[in-house]
Design a protein around this motif. Sequence first.
Motif, short mmCIF file in Angstrom:
data_model
loop_
_atom_site.label_atom_id
_atom_site.label_comp_id
_atom_site.label_asym_id
_atom_site.label_seq_id
_atom_site.Cartn_x
_atom_site.Cartn_y
_atom_site.Cartn_z
N ILE A 45 37.15 43.51 32.07
CA ILE A 45 35.72 43.17 32.01
C ILE A 45 35.49 42.03 31.01
O ILE A 45 34.80 41.04 31.31
CB ILE A 45 34.90 44.41 31.61
N LEU A 46 36.06 42.15 29.82
CA LEU A 46 35.84 41.16 28.77
C LEU A 46 36.62 39.87 29.02
O LEU A 46 36.32 38.84 28.39
CB LEU A 46 36.22 41.74 27.42
N THR A 48 36.48 38.15 31.65
CA THR A 48 35.61 37.24 32.40
C THR A 48 34.65 36.54 31.44
O THR A 48 34.02 37.19 30.60
CB THR A 48 34.81 38.02 33.45
N ASN A 51 31.05 37.79 29.64
CA ASN A 51 30.89 39.24 29.54
C ASN A 51 31.01 39.71 28.10
O ASN A 51 31.77 39.14 27.31
CB ASN A 51 31.94 39.96 30.40
N GLU A 55 28.03 44.31 29.46
CA GLU A 55 28.79 44.53 30.70
C GLU A 55 29.68 45.76 30.60
O GLU A 55 29.89 46.47 31.59
CB GLU A 55 29.63 43.29 31.04
N ARG A 58 27.44 48.60 31.12
CA ARG A 58 27.08 48.62 32.54
C ARG A 58 28.17 49.30 33.36
O ARG A 58 27.88 50.10 34.26
CB ARG A 58 26.84 47.20 33.05
N TYR A 59 29.42 48.98 33.03
CA TYR A 59 30.53 49.63 33.73
C TYR A 59 30.51 51.15 33.50
O TYR A 59 30.72 51.92 34.44
CB TYR A 59 31.86 49.04 33.25
N TRP A 139 30.91 44.62 42.36
CA TRP A 139 31.18 43.96 41.08
C TRP A 139 32.68 43.76 40.88
O TRP A 139 33.13 42.73 40.38
CB TRP A 139 30.58 44.78 39.95
N TYR A 144 34.40 41.46 38.02
CA TYR A 144 33.38 41.70 36.99
C TYR A 144 32.64 40.43 36.59
O TYR A 144 32.14 40.32 35.47
CB TYR A 144 34.00 42.36 35.76
N GLY A 145 32.58 39.48 37.49
CA GLY A 145 31.81 38.26 37.24
C GLY A 145 30.41 38.37 37.81
O GLY A 145 29.92 39.47 38.12
N THR A 146 29.76 37.23 37.97
CA THR A 146 28.42 37.21 38.55
C THR A 146 28.51 37.48 40.04
O THR A 146 29.24 36.79 40.77
CB THR A 146 27.76 35.84 38.31
#
Length: 364
Positions: A45-46, A48, A51, A55, A58-59, A139, A144-146
């Motif tokens: 996640i991080l 990307t 993020n 984020e 959010r996950y 996602w 895990y990007g936009t």
Amino acid sequence: MTALFPSRTVAIYMARLFLTRTFGILFGLVLVLQTLDLLSESGRILATAGNGDAEVWRYVSLRAPQLISTFLPFSVLLGTILTLITMNANSEVVALKAAGLSAHQVLAPLVIASVGIALVTFAFNDRVVSRATAELSAWQKVNYGTMPIDRGNRSNVWVRAGDDLIQAGAIGGRGTGARLGNVTVYERNPDGGLRGLINAPNGVRDGDGWRIWPARRFDVASGAVTRLGATVVGRGVTPDQFTLANVDGDALSFAGLREAIGDLEEAGRPTKALEGVLWHKLSGPLSSVLMPLLGAVAAFGIARSGALFVRAVIGMALGFAYFVADSFALAMGNLGAYPPFLAAWAPFLLFLLIGEAVLLRTEE
């Protein structure tokens, strides 16, 4: 109701004991598993750009509902065994049976409470888990990007047109403006044998069919390749049959999945695996009702005999055997080896009979 619950006080006491232990175990399991899962995913996640902590949280908000749905039946099983072991060790079960209660009456408060858990689980899966699964899957597809805006583009869609099969490698647009790319038509005999292949890079709607160009046909019998230019195929195939997305049963509610299955059937696409998922949306939550019955072996028998731990292990073994059988049957249903209804309900009915047989053989 009087015969089922001779003592309202005892019924409330047992139900409260069962529910507090079940949800306490569930909280502990989800906390530990979410932590372990986050350790493995937080790096991705991080990694990307852009993020951060938001984020990550959010996950967690999307993953936690999945963990709760998956491990709630396990928690009900462990909560049942813990409750009944405690009551057996304190001679409470002996006192209840001495008062004239049957084994089924002893278990009745736990079964009724588990029915309530099953109803809550179904609503939770239908309203929360399905939406979280859909968002998390989308996602993860973009690392895990936009997430891009869904413009209705689809890929690798198969449609049946009479005896023939049509594969579209790419589909853009909707309705009469739908455009096909990398089209392959599999011409088949009524008995299913392949007669020829028609390939074309482009396709658009033309009357009640689809005009594809520049097309080439390969004849299976002679091995000859013929240039057809522009030709019309798939008469009677509507645009909606091509623009239907690949359906993820876990990401849809019960009503949404049932509607999607109907659309796919109209499009001539296979639905057996999704029908199994649809039935499992009902049988899955009801697995909580089985757990008091499968774990009941821990309630009966004299605690000082030294077999209490063995009984608890037997109860856990029965419960985990159900989960293994349920997963196996669902997998066989996805492969088409089992009919959808049988894949979803056979393990439930089988272990219901096993639990009743064990209970009647040992206590009634």
